[in-house]
Scaffold this motif. Structure first.
Motif, PDB file in Angstrom:
ATOM      1  N   TRP A  65       0.864  -1.184   0.000  1.00 28.95           N
ATOM      2  CA  TRP A  65       0.000   0.000   0.000  1.00 28.95           C
ATOM      3  C   TRP A  65       0.894   1.225   0.000  1.00 28.95           C
ATOM      4  O   TRP A  65       1.583   1.507   0.981  1.00 28.95           O
ATOM      5  CB  TRP A  65      -0.894  -0.009   1.234  1.00 28.95           C
ATOM      6  N   TYR A  68       0.282   8.491  -1.809  1.00 28.95           N
ATOM      7  CA  TYR A  68       0.855   9.584  -2.583  1.00 28.95           C
ATOM      8  C   TYR A  68       0.076  10.878  -2.327  1.00 28.95           C
ATOM      9  O   TYR A  68      -1.117  10.836  -2.029  1.00 28.95           O
ATOM     10  CB  TYR A  68       0.799   9.269  -4.090  1.00 28.95           C
ATOM     11  N   ARG A  82      -3.900   9.921  -2.066  1.00 23.33           N
ATOM     12  CA  ARG A  82      -4.108   9.050  -3.228  1.00 23.33           C
ATOM     13  C   ARG A  82      -3.215   7.844  -3.016  1.00 23.33           C
ATOM     14  O   ARG A  82      -2.156   7.951  -2.388  1.00 23.33           O
ATOM     15  CB  ARG A  82      -3.698   9.827  -4.481  1.00 23.33           C
ATOM     16  N   TRP A  83      -3.628   6.668  -3.504  1.00 20.76           N
ATOM     17  CA  TRP A  83      -2.829   5.476  -3.254  1.00 20.76           C
ATOM     18  C   TRP A  83      -2.917   4.444  -4.372  1.00 20.76           C
ATOM     19  O   TRP A  83      -3.812   4.486  -5.206  1.00 20.76           O
ATOM     20  CB  TRP A  83      -3.196   4.817  -1.934  1.00 20.76           C
ATOM     21  N   VAL A  84      -1.953   3.496  -4.296  1.00 22.87           N
ATOM     22  CA  VAL A  84      -1.982   2.261  -5.085  1.00 22.87           C
ATOM     23  C   VAL A  84      -1.875   1.125  -4.073  1.00 22.87           C
ATOM     24  O   VAL A  84      -1.046   1.163  -3.162  1.00 22.87           O
ATOM     25  CB  VAL A  84      -0.825   2.198  -6.107  1.00 22.87           C
ATOM     26  N   ASP A 102      -6.012   1.503  -7.745  1.00 24.18           N
ATOM     27  CA  ASP A 102      -5.705   2.771  -7.095  1.00 24.18           C
ATOM     28  C   ASP A 102      -6.970   3.414  -6.569  1.00 24.18           C
ATOM     29  O   ASP A 102      -8.080   3.032  -6.946  1.00 24.18           O
ATOM     30  CB  ASP A 102      -4.952   3.719  -8.027  1.00 24.18           C
ATOM     31  N   PHE A 121     -12.691   3.876  -4.556  1.00 21.61           N
ATOM     32  CA  PHE A 121     -11.999   3.256  -5.682  1.00 21.61           C
ATOM     33  C   PHE A 121     -13.004   2.427  -6.461  1.00 21.61           C
ATOM     34  O   PHE A 121     -14.113   2.175  -5.998  1.00 21.61           O
ATOM     35  CB  PHE A 121     -10.805   2.404  -5.218  1.00 21.61           C
TER      36      PHE A 121
END
Length: 160
Positions: A65, A68, A82-84, A102, A121
């Motif tokens: 995880w 960003y 924000r993430w992946v 994401d 998401f």
């Protein structure tokens, strides 16, 4: 003393990646809420720890995880990132499949702890990667749609 939102995000993701339910739960207020898109809402530290230990780590392994572009408004006690996110499924019908997607998360902060976590998401991306049958996908997406229909923030939009 200023609040270190980036540090909180680092501890948050490390707990998830490290299968540390107690560590994740400790980042929340006593009655904190973790609202997960797949599994629903979990209230209180014991339920949040159980969610990570039994649900997340019961259905998957190898979590990554990355957060960003974190933004934190101290006056509002509100943070976004924000993430992946990714994992490898261990569920019987999709074992070994790698899933990545994401999204965005919001964190309501109170006295340096998370009072309410929620995420946004496209769950459908994960379902396709898992090879989930259409009828099961529809059932889960209907549950998500029903939760939106019960949310007062959605009322005006759904009323047309």
């Amino acid at each position: 003393m200023s609040f270190d939102f980036c540090g909180l995000l680092d501890r948050f993701t490390a707990a998830v990646e490290g299968a540390d339910g107690a560590g994740l739960a400790a980042l929340f207020t006593e009655e904190g809420i973790y609202h997960d898109t797949f599994y629903g809402a979990f209230r209180g530290r014991a339920e949040i720890a159980r969610m990570l230990d039994e649900r997340f780590w019961g259905d998957a392994t190898r979590f990554y995880w990355d957060m960003y572009e974190p933004v934190y408004d101290a006056a509002a006690g509100l943070g976004y990132a924000r993430w992946v996110f990714s994992y490898t499924s261990t569920m019987e019908d999709s074992a070994g499949k790698r899933v990545a997607f994401d999204g965005m998360s919001s964190f309501r902060i109170e006295s340096g702890l998370i009072r309410h976590y929620r995420e946004v998401f496209s769950a459908g991306i994960a379902f396709v990667q898992l090879g989930m049958p259409p009828e099961r996908t529809a059932k889960i997406l209907q549950r998500i749609a029903d939760s939106h229909a019960a949310d007062p923030e959605w009322a005006r939009h759904l009323a047309g």
